[in-house]
Write an enzyme that holds these catalytic residues in place. Structure first.
Site, PDB file in Angstrom:
ATOM      1  CG  ASP A  98      -1.968  -1.061   1.203  1.00 16.55           C
ATOM      2  OD1 ASP A  98      -1.701  -2.153   0.652  1.00 16.55           O
ATOM      3  OD2 ASP A  98      -3.053  -0.833   1.760  1.00 16.55           O
ATOM      4  CE  LYS A 158      -5.680   1.713   1.591  1.00 10.78           C
ATOM      5  NZ  LYS A 158      -4.607   1.425   2.575  1.00 10.78           N
ATOM      6  CE  LYS A 187      -6.417  -2.219   2.572  1.00 10.47           C
ATOM      7  NZ  LYS A 187      -4.990  -2.484   2.894  1.00 10.47           N
TER       8      LYS A 187
END
Length: 227
Positions: A98, A158, A187
Site C-alpha cells: 500500500d 483506496k 480497497k
C-alpha cells in the site's frame, strides 16, 4: 449476498488485518500474524521493517504479507526512495504494498511526476494499492488521480490512508468502484470498526477492507483500533 448470508465470520477473507502503530515489538508482530492466520484474514498488514519476520511466520498459511510505504505521513518520500523501499519489501517476502501518493504534486499540475511516482513502486512486481486521499482533492483532481493511478499500474485504488484523512464510507467507495477499469479493484480504509460498516463498504464495491479492528468485526462487536 444478503446480510444474513454475510455473517461476521464470513467477512474474514475480505479483511487486511492491520498493525502499523509505532513501537510494535517482535512479539507483537508474531502475535498479529498468528492472529491473521487463526481468523483467516486476507493479509497481515505490518510495517515494512518487519516484513521478513511476517513472511516467516505466515509461510504456508495462505495469508498474504502486506506492507505500506510513504505512510503514515503520506507524500514525504522521494520517488527514488519509494522504489527502493518497494524492492526491499519484495525481497524480504512482501506480497502486497500500500503506498502514499504525492498529493501536492497532483495539485501542482505535476501529473507525470505523480504517475511516475506510483509506477516506480509498481515496478517492484507485486500488487500495489494506491491511497488516493480523496478528501484532500477537488472534483477534477479526484478524476485525474484515479486515471493516473491506473495508468501507472495500480492494482487497487483506496479512498484514503487512514481514518485521520477519511473514515471509509460507501459514497467514496462507490465513487471509485464506478471508475475502475477491468482488473483494478477497490480497497476501503479508515476507521472501519463495525460489522455494519464492513457490510456497507463491501456492498458499495470494495473488494478489501483495511482495518485494525478485524477481530472485533468478525466477532460481531465494535473495534477500538486506530486504523
Amino acid at each position: 449476498m444478503t446480510d444474513a448470508q454475510r455473517t461476521a465470520a464470513s467477512l474474514a477473507p475480505f479483511i487486511q488485518h492491520t498493525a502499523i502503530d509505532a513501537g510494535l515489538t517482535r512479539d507483537d508482530i508474531i502475535a498479529h500474524c498468528e492472529e491473521a492466520a487463526r481468523y483467516g484474514f486476507n493479509a497481515a498488514m505490518i510495517p515494512a521493517s518487519w516484513t521478513a519476520l511476517a513472511a516467516d511466520v505466515l509461510k504456508g498459511t495462505g495469508i498474504a504479507v502486506a506492507s505500506a510505504l510513504d505512510f503514515p505521513t503520506v507524500g514525504v518520500m522521494t520517488s527514488e526512495g519509494k522504489a527502493a523501499e518497494a524492492r526491499a519489501i519484495v525481497a524480504a517476502g512482501g506480497e502486497q504494498i500500500d503506498m502514499g501518493v504525492q498529493v501536492g504534486w497532483l495539485r501542482s499540475g505535476m501529473e507525470k511526476e505523480f504517475r511516475d511516482d506510483i509506477a516506480g513502486v509498481v515496478a517492484a512486481g507485486v500488487p500495489v494499492k494506491v491511497m488516493l486521499e480523496l478528501p484532500l482533492l477537488g472534483a477534477d483532481e479526484r478524476e485525474r488521480a484515479v486515471e493516473l493511478a491506473m495508468d501507472a499500474g495500480a492494482a487497487y485504488l483506496k479512498n484514503a490512508s487512514s481514518g485521520a484523512v477519511e473514515v471509509a464510507n460507501p459514497e467514496s467507495i462507490a465513487y471509485l468502484a464506478a471508475r475502475v477499469r477491468d482488473g483494478v479493484k477497490v480497497k476501503a480504509s479508515g476507521g472501519i470498526k463495525t460489522l455494519e460498516q464492513a457490510r456497507a463498504l463491501l456492498d458499495a464495491g470494495a473488494s478489501l477492507l483495511g482495518t485494525s479492528s478485524g477481530v472485533a468485526i468478525v466477532g460481531g462487536g465494535e473495534g477500538t483500533g486506530s486504523y
